[in-house]
Design a protein around this motif. Structure first.
Motif, PDB file in Angstrom:
ATOM      1  N   TYR A 194      -5.770   5.966  11.191  1.00  0.00           N
ATOM      2  CA  TYR A 194      -4.420   5.504  11.558  1.00  0.00           C
ATOM      3  C   TYR A 194      -4.237   4.048  11.131  1.00  0.00           C
ATOM      4  CZ  TYR A 194      -0.932   3.655  14.900  1.00  0.00           C
ATOM      5  OH  TYR A 194       0.120   3.004  15.482  1.00  0.00           O
ATOM      6  N   LEU A 215     -13.311  12.971   7.291  1.00  0.00           N
ATOM      7  CA  LEU A 215     -13.234  14.439   7.269  1.00  0.00           C
ATOM      8  C   LEU A 215     -14.610  15.054   7.550  1.00  0.00           C
ATOM      9  CD1 LEU A 215     -10.891  15.068   4.216  1.00  0.00           C
ATOM     10  CD2 LEU A 215     -10.401  15.569   6.597  1.00  0.00           C
ATOM     11  N   HIS A 245       1.882   5.156   0.988  1.00  0.00           N
ATOM     12  CA  HIS A 245       1.870   5.753   2.327  1.00  0.00           C
ATOM     13  C   HIS A 245       0.488   6.294   2.693  1.00  0.00           C
ATOM     14  CE1 HIS A 245       2.838   7.851   5.893  1.00  0.00           C
ATOM     15  NE2 HIS A 245       2.734   9.060   5.349  1.00  0.00           N
ATOM     16  N   VAL A 256     -10.186   9.095  13.987  1.00  0.00           N
ATOM     17  CA  VAL A 256      -8.752   9.313  13.754  1.00  0.00           C
ATOM     18  C   VAL A 256      -8.012   7.980  13.889  1.00  0.00           C
ATOM     19  CG1 VAL A 256      -6.665  10.385  14.684  1.00  0.00           C
ATOM     20  CG2 VAL A 256      -8.721  11.733  14.435  1.00  0.00           C
ATOM     21  N   TYR A 257      -8.385   7.198  14.909  1.00  0.00           N
ATOM     22  CA  TYR A 257      -7.790   5.862  15.089  1.00  0.00           C
ATOM     23  C   TYR A 257      -8.036   4.989  13.863  1.00  0.00           C
ATOM     24  CZ  TYR A 257      -5.875   5.538  19.789  1.00  0.00           C
ATOM     25  OH  TYR A 257      -5.073   5.675  20.877  1.00  0.00           O
ATOM     26  N   MET A 293       0.838  -1.194   0.000  1.00  0.00           N
ATOM     27  CA  MET A 293       0.000   0.000   0.000  1.00  0.00           C
ATOM     28  C   MET A 293       0.877   1.250   0.000  1.00  0.00           C
ATOM     29  SD  MET A 293      -3.304   0.309   0.056  1.00  0.00           S
ATOM     30  CE  MET A 293      -4.727  -0.757   0.038  1.00  0.00           C
ATOM     31  N   SER A 352     -14.940  11.526  17.282  1.00  0.00           N
ATOM     32  CA  SER A 352     -13.977  12.151  16.385  1.00  0.00           C
ATOM     33  C   SER A 352     -12.610  11.481  16.543  1.00  0.00           C
ATOM     34  CB  SER A 352     -13.883  13.640  16.734  1.00  0.00           C
ATOM     35  OG  SER A 352     -13.672  14.419  15.605  1.00  0.00           O
ATOM     36  N   LEU A 353     -12.228  11.225  17.810  1.00  0.00           N
ATOM     37  CA  LEU A 353     -10.938  10.554  18.050  1.00  0.00           C
ATOM     38  C   LEU A 353     -10.941   9.136  17.493  1.00  0.00           C
ATOM     39  CD1 LEU A 353      -8.101  10.706  19.551  1.00  0.00           C
ATOM     40  CD2 LEU A 353      -9.223   9.358  21.307  1.00  0.00           C
ATOM     41  N   LYS A 363      -3.868   3.756   7.397  1.00  0.00           N
ATOM     42  CA  LYS A 363      -2.510   4.051   6.913  1.00  0.00           C
ATOM     43  C   LYS A 363      -1.563   2.898   7.190  1.00  0.00           C
ATOM     44  CE  LYS A 363      -2.790   9.031   6.765  1.00  0.00           C
ATOM     45  NZ  LYS A 363      -2.636  10.291   7.500  1.00  0.00           N
ATOM     46  N   ASN A 364      -1.879   2.098   8.223  1.00  0.00           N
ATOM     47  CA  ASN A 364      -1.081   0.889   8.489  1.00  0.00           C
ATOM     48  C   ASN A 364      -1.623  -0.321   7.735  1.00  0.00           C
ATOM     49  OD1 ASN A 364       0.862   2.011  10.096  1.00  0.00           O
ATOM     50  ND2 ASN A 364      -0.230   1.604  12.007  1.00  0.00           N
ATOM     51  N   ASN A 365      -2.596  -0.098   6.884  1.00  0.00           N
ATOM     52  CA  ASN A 365      -3.193  -1.152   6.059  1.00  0.00           C
ATOM     53  C   ASN A 365      -3.768  -2.300   6.883  1.00  0.00           C
ATOM     54  OD1 ASN A 365      -4.014  -2.245   3.706  1.00  0.00           O
ATOM     55  ND2 ASN A 365      -2.017  -3.002   3.062  1.00  0.00           N
ATOM     56  N   ASP A 366      -4.405  -1.951   7.987  1.00  0.00           N
ATOM     57  CA  ASP A 366      -5.021  -2.973   8.839  1.00  0.00           C
ATOM     58  C   ASP A 366      -6.542  -2.803   8.756  1.00  0.00           C
ATOM     59  OD1 ASP A 366      -5.849  -4.685  10.800  1.00  0.00           O
ATOM     60  OD2 ASP A 366      -4.217  -4.182  12.170  1.00  0.00           O
ATOM     61  N   PHE A 367      -7.148  -3.499   7.800  1.00  0.00           N
ATOM     62  CA  PHE A 367      -8.555  -3.277   7.491  1.00  0.00           C
ATOM     63  C   PHE A 367      -9.471  -3.614   8.659  1.00  0.00           C
ATOM     64  CE2 PHE A 367     -12.648  -4.723   5.694  1.00  0.00           C
ATOM     65  CZ  PHE A 367     -13.046  -3.526   5.133  1.00  0.00           C
ATOM     66  N   LYS A 368      -9.171  -4.745   9.350  1.00  0.00           N
ATOM     67  CA  LYS A 368     -10.079  -5.179  10.424  1.00  0.00           C
ATOM     68  C   LYS A 368     -10.133  -4.171  11.553  1.00  0.00           C
ATOM     69  CE  LYS A 368     -10.277 -10.082   9.664  1.00  0.00           C
ATOM     70  NZ  LYS A 368      -9.453 -11.284   9.775  1.00  0.00           N
ATOM     71  N   LEU A 383      -9.327  -3.563   2.379  1.00  0.00           N
ATOM     72  CA  LEU A 383      -8.924  -2.198   2.042  1.00  0.00           C
ATOM     73  C   LEU A 383      -8.207  -2.184   0.695  1.00  0.00           C
ATOM     74  CD1 LEU A 383      -8.840   0.696   3.242  1.00  0.00           C
ATOM     75  CD2 LEU A 383      -6.531   0.173   3.973  1.00  0.00           C
TER      76      LEU A 383
END
Lengths: 207, 107
Positions: A89, A184, A14, A85-86, A12, A81-82, A92-97, A171
């Motif tokens: 995150y 967003l 970045h 964000v998680y 993936m 909202s937080l 971006k680490n390509n962890d779909f679950k 993903l």
């Protein structure tokens, strides 16, 4: 689906949400929308501030509002909202679950917020007879806060549709921009709520 | 399709570390936002006079929203010139609208 391979790369990039041209367009498109939303909500806020003391003998904001419920709603929406964000995150680490899990928590917190708001409105209507037609204050209050609540309903439907539709897909570069634009939008709902709890509820209780 | 979720170990560890650092900043942002919220509610609960309380809670709201935009919505990152101009354009019109509706039309 000849594009399937290029949308499911070995590694993936970045920022998967903005790796494709379509993803970039979705990103900019959503910001255009948010710029317009800012103006839309400004109209409702302006109307509310102008009319908030025109109670026509009906209930006033000091009689109606309670800090506890509003504080709870604020914490629910801020936490959601937080959690989104998680979710990004983990995207971006390509962890779909894990991304789905955190978006699921976001949805639950959003539903919690909505339940509180429905309880609040029902309480005002049944206990105080404070409705959309009670006064100019009533009309502008329900328009502003109700329209924000409508945005939460729309956001929840959007999120649930995304999560269900992509549950088995995993993903990829096709759905990453969709999740990103949702997050967003969800943050923007929180931005609007910050001004609602400040201008409508807190300012309504001091003055 | 099933190996999509297995790509996780293929993410380069430097990037992972970067994402982790980023997440730490986001959590600090969240704690600050909760703190601003608690202070705003405490100001109102304490019964401070409106003339002091209203500007104070408005400033707290603006700062909190700034954190939301710049950290949670990544406006501090590169490539956000267009979003910034759109949002600030929106805020400019919003300020004019609110100013008009609350003061000018009543004169």
């Amino acid at each position: 689906m000849s594009q399937d391979h290029s949308l499911n790369p070995e590694t993936m990039p970045h920022d998967p949400a903005k790796a494709t041209t379509e993803g970039k367009h979705k990103f900019f498109g959503l910001w255009f929308f948010l710029g317009g939303e800012t103006v839309l909500f400004a109209c409702f806020f302006g109307t509310f501030i102008a009319l908030r003391n025109s109670t026509a003998g009906g209930p006033t904001s000091q009689e109606l509002f309670g800090l506890e419920l509003v504080f709870l709603m604020t914490i629910l929406l801020l936490t959601s909202s937080l959690t989104s964000v998680y979710a990004i995150y983990h995207m971006k680490n390509n962890d779909f679950k894990k991304m789905q899990l955190w978006f699921g928590i976001t949805a639950l917190l959003g539903i919690g917020f909505l339940a509180c708001e429905l309880y609040e409105f029902a309480h005002y209507i049944t206990e105080y007879g404070f409705t959309f037609r009670s006064s100019a204050f009533g009309s502008s209050f329900y328009t502003l806060v109700g329209f924000h609540g409508g945005h939460v309903v729309f956001g929840l439907s959007w999120l649930i549709a995304l999560m269900v539709r992509n549950a088995k897909r995993g993903l990829n570069l096709y759905n990453a921009p969709k999740y990103n634009t949702f997050s967003l939008y969800w943050h923007f709902i929180d931005v609007v709520w910050v001004f609602i709890f400040t201008v409508v509820y807190l300012m309504g209780m001091v003055s | 399709m099933n190996n999509d979720n297995m790509n996780i170990d293929k993410i380069n560890s430097f990037q992972k570390q970067q994402n982790k650092e980023e997440m730490k900043k986001q959590i600090i942002t969240f704690v600050l936002m909760i703190a601003f919220t608690v202070v705003a509610f405490a100001v109102v609960a304490s019964g401070l006079e409106a003339i002091y309380a209203v500007p104070l809670i408005l400033i707290l709201a603006v700062v909190q929203v700034g954190f939301q935009f710049y950290y949670f919505m990544h406006m501090k990152d590169e490539g956000h010139e267009v979003p910034s101009s759109l949002i600030f354009g929106g805020i400019w019109v919003a300020v004019l609208t609110i100013l008009t509706m609350t003061t000018i039309i009543w004169w």
